[in-house]
Structure formats: C-alpha cells, structure tokens
Design an enzyme around this catalytic site. Structure first.
Site, short mmCIF file in Angstrom:
data_model
loop_
_atom_site.label_atom_id
_atom_site.label_comp_id
_atom_site.label_asym_id
_atom_site.label_seq_id
_atom_site.Cartn_x
_atom_site.Cartn_y
_atom_site.Cartn_z
N HIS A 190 0.85 -1.19 0.00
CA HIS A 190 0.00 0.00 0.00
C HIS A 190 0.89 1.25 0.00
O HIS A 190 1.93 1.28 0.67
CB HIS A 190 -0.87 0.06 1.25
CG HIS A 190 -2.05 -0.87 1.23
ND1 HIS A 190 -1.91 -2.23 1.11
CD2 HIS A 190 -3.38 -0.63 1.37
CE1 HIS A 190 -3.11 -2.79 1.15
NE2 HIS A 190 -4.02 -1.85 1.30
N GLU A 193 -2.06 6.64 -0.54
CA GLU A 193 -3.48 6.75 -0.16
C GLU A 193 -3.64 7.96 0.75
O GLU A 193 -4.16 9.00 0.36
CB GLU A 193 -3.94 5.47 0.53
CG GLU A 193 -5.39 5.50 0.98
CD GLU A 193 -5.76 4.27 1.80
OE1 GLU A 193 -6.97 4.05 1.99
OE2 GLU A 193 -4.86 3.56 2.28
N ASP A 219 -11.25 -3.78 -1.91
CA ASP A 219 -10.60 -3.42 -0.65
C ASP A 219 -11.19 -4.26 0.48
O ASP A 219 -10.90 -5.43 0.59
CB ASP A 219 -10.73 -1.92 -0.38
CG ASP A 219 -9.66 -1.42 0.60
OD1 ASP A 219 -9.13 -2.24 1.36
OD2 ASP A 219 -9.37 -0.22 0.62
N ASP A 220 -12.06 -3.70 1.30
CA ASP A 220 -12.69 -4.45 2.37
C ASP A 220 -14.21 -4.36 2.23
O ASP A 220 -14.81 -3.36 2.62
CB ASP A 220 -12.26 -3.91 3.73
CG ASP A 220 -12.65 -4.84 4.87
OD1 ASP A 220 -13.84 -5.21 4.93
OD2 ASP A 220 -11.78 -5.20 5.67
#
Length: 326
Positions: free
Chosen positions: A167, A170, A248-249
């Site tokens: 990651h 962001e 993503d989630d």
C-alpha cells in the site's frame, strides 16, 4: 466478512456487533477492522470466512481472488502462523474449485508493527511461494512508518519470486509513493492514487508498468476524494498508468468487486472497452497461473466483441511477466 456472519459471531461470543460503514478518520477504520478480526476465534470461524469470501467474489464475477492477509494476526487463537496459513490456503482452494475461481494470497506486513516482524513474515511468504502465496504486501497507516524501514522484508519476498504489492499513495502523497518505488521495487501498489498530484510520478508509474490497485469506494469513504466523480482513475489511465479495480474491504466499506465496476461505469462514465481493459490489467498483474490468465483474456475479448461487434479499436494486452521471473 458478510454482515450476517459478523452478527452471528458477535452473538456467539457475547460481544457487541462492530458498527461498520462510517469512519471519521483512518484510525477509526483501523479500530473497526481490529474489532472484526477479534471475532475470528476458531478454525471453523476462519473456514467460514474464507468460503464466504470466495463465494461472494465469485457472485460478483471474479475469477481470481488475491486478498491481503497476515496469518500472525490470527495465530494466538488458531495455532502457529503456518497452521493458519495452511488452513486458509487449503480452504480457499477447495472453495474455489467447484466455482471455477482461483485463489492466491498476498501476505501483508503491517506498518503498525516492528519492521523486524515484516522480515519474519516475508520469510514465511517465501516458504509458501508456489504453495498458495503469490505476493507480499504492506498495509496500515503510511504516516506510521516509511517504506524504507521494510526494505529487508521486501528483498526477501522479491528474491523468492513473489509479486511486490505494498500500500502507498493513499493517505500520504509523493514521498510515500516515491520511497516505495525507490526502495521496495513494487510490481503493484495498492491505491497509489495520490500520484495524480505529480505528473512526473505518473509518468514513472506508466514507464515502469506498475499497476495501481484502486478501490473507488474506499477512497471516498476514507476521504481521499470527497465525491466519486472527483476520483482520478480516468486521469491516471489517460496518463498511461495501469489500474485494476478491487473491493478493498467489502464489509467495512459496504462494496464488492461488481459494485466497483458499476460505479466506474455510472459515476465516471467509463466505457465497456475501458472496463474490459481494467479487467485484463487485474489478471495480468496478478499471481494467477499464466494459462489461467490467457484463458481469461480470451473470455474478456469475446465479451467485448459480443457487446461491441464493430469496435473502433481492439483490446490489446501487454505480455504477462511470469511471477517466477519477478
């Protein structure tokens, strides 16, 4: 995790059901995630979770599933990290087989833990390269620890032939992305959308053929963009940056893979050809077997020709680099 499963587990363990979907900060999002994780207390819970992840992704049209996962998070309750990893790999493969869905794992270290723990996890990932683990990642708050601290872990993973997929870009901008590029040498970057703030950085991502794994809903819910219509996905693509779309989630963000494609079409006015190209990118940059990717490319092209029998331009795919040569 399905909302129904969350409620079931909370009831079974006499815990309050975590409230998902609205976060005032990234810290709140992480706290909610940790509350959900604590409800996985038995091997049966984990098997249910993995099976449902596979089933729900397949229902969205996914043919390859590659979630970020850290077995050490669950080891205190379920056994050793190896025990947990074996359980998840075996359950994922068994659940995907009758659905025609492939399954691989991205073992992801946490920025919120000691970087030495990341090196230990990378050695575990290397041991399972070719046995269910296809990539190595890095999650958590970018402001906590810079990417440079994790160089040893990613060198171990890279030497094992794993896809490098941390990651970055962001919550933090240019420095985080540039440090990730310079030190971790990624094949993919989860999010990475803040690169749009720096044309030279977009040019570098395009030239190095690094894929950004984008989730439109995540970026909106967590405040990277205020409105979906402001999302830079199209600008990134037009600048030559390869992008995939993912969920993503799904529980915490109330989305799924299909919803992200629908949002791209509806709110960003993306065409079928553009969405097909994103789907191709997602497979090409994954850890799926080469023959699996080739078969799926054929299916994507067939769908594009059915929906647009006289396209103004044909869908093309860059060559897939086998993960063993990464």
């Amino acid at each position: 995790m399905r909302p129904r499963t969350l409620a079931d587990l909370a009831t079974a363990y006499a815990e309050p059901t975590p409230q998902v979907g609205c976060y005032r900060s990234f810290d709140e999002f992480q706290r909610c995630y940790r509350e959900v994780v604590k409800l996985i207390r038995t091997r049966s819970d984990m098997r249910r979770l993995v099976r449902e992840v596979i089933e729900d992704a397949a229902a969205s049209g996914a043919v390859w599933i590659e979630p970020h996962f850290n077995p050490t998070t669950y080891a205190p309750a379920l056994g050793s990290a190896e025990d947990v990893l074996d359980l998840v790999v075996d359950t994922g493969a068994a659940a995907g087989r009758p659905l025609g869905v492939g399954f691989g794992l991205t073992l992801s270290a946490s920025r919120n833990r000691d970087p030495r723990a990341a090196a230990v996890l990378a050695r575990l990932a290397a041991d399972y390269a070719g046995r269910g683990v296809v990539a190595f990642g890095l999650t958590g708050d970018e402001a906590t620890t810079p990417p440079e601290a994790f160089s040893e872990a990613f060198a171990i993973a890279r030497d094992a032939g794993l896809i490098i997929a941390p990651h970055a870009g962001e919550l933090m901008g240019e420095a985080s992305i540039r440090g990730t590029l310079d030190v971790l040498f990624p094949d993919r970057i989860a999010h990475g959308v803040r690169a749009v703030e720096h044309p030279a950085l977009m040019e570098r991502l395009a030239n190095e053929q690094i894929t950004l794994d984008v989730c439109l809903t995540s970026n909106r819910v967590l405040g990277v963009v205020k409105h979906i219509q402001e999302h830079p996905l199209l600008h990134l693509l037009e600048s030559g940056v390869q992008c995939s779309l993912g969920s993503d989630d799904p529980l915490l963000l109330k989305t799924n893979v299909l919803a992200e494609y629908q949002i791209a079409r509806t709110h960003l006015s993306m065409t079928d050809q553009q969405l097909a190209a994103i789907a191709a990118t997602s497979l090409r940059s994954s850890g799926a077997p080469t023959e699996f990717i080739a078969k799926t490319f054929t299916e994507i092209d067939a769908w594009t020709k059915r929906t647009h029998p006289n396209p103004s331009r044909t869908l093309t795919h860059r060559g897939h680099k086998d993960s063993s040569t990464r």
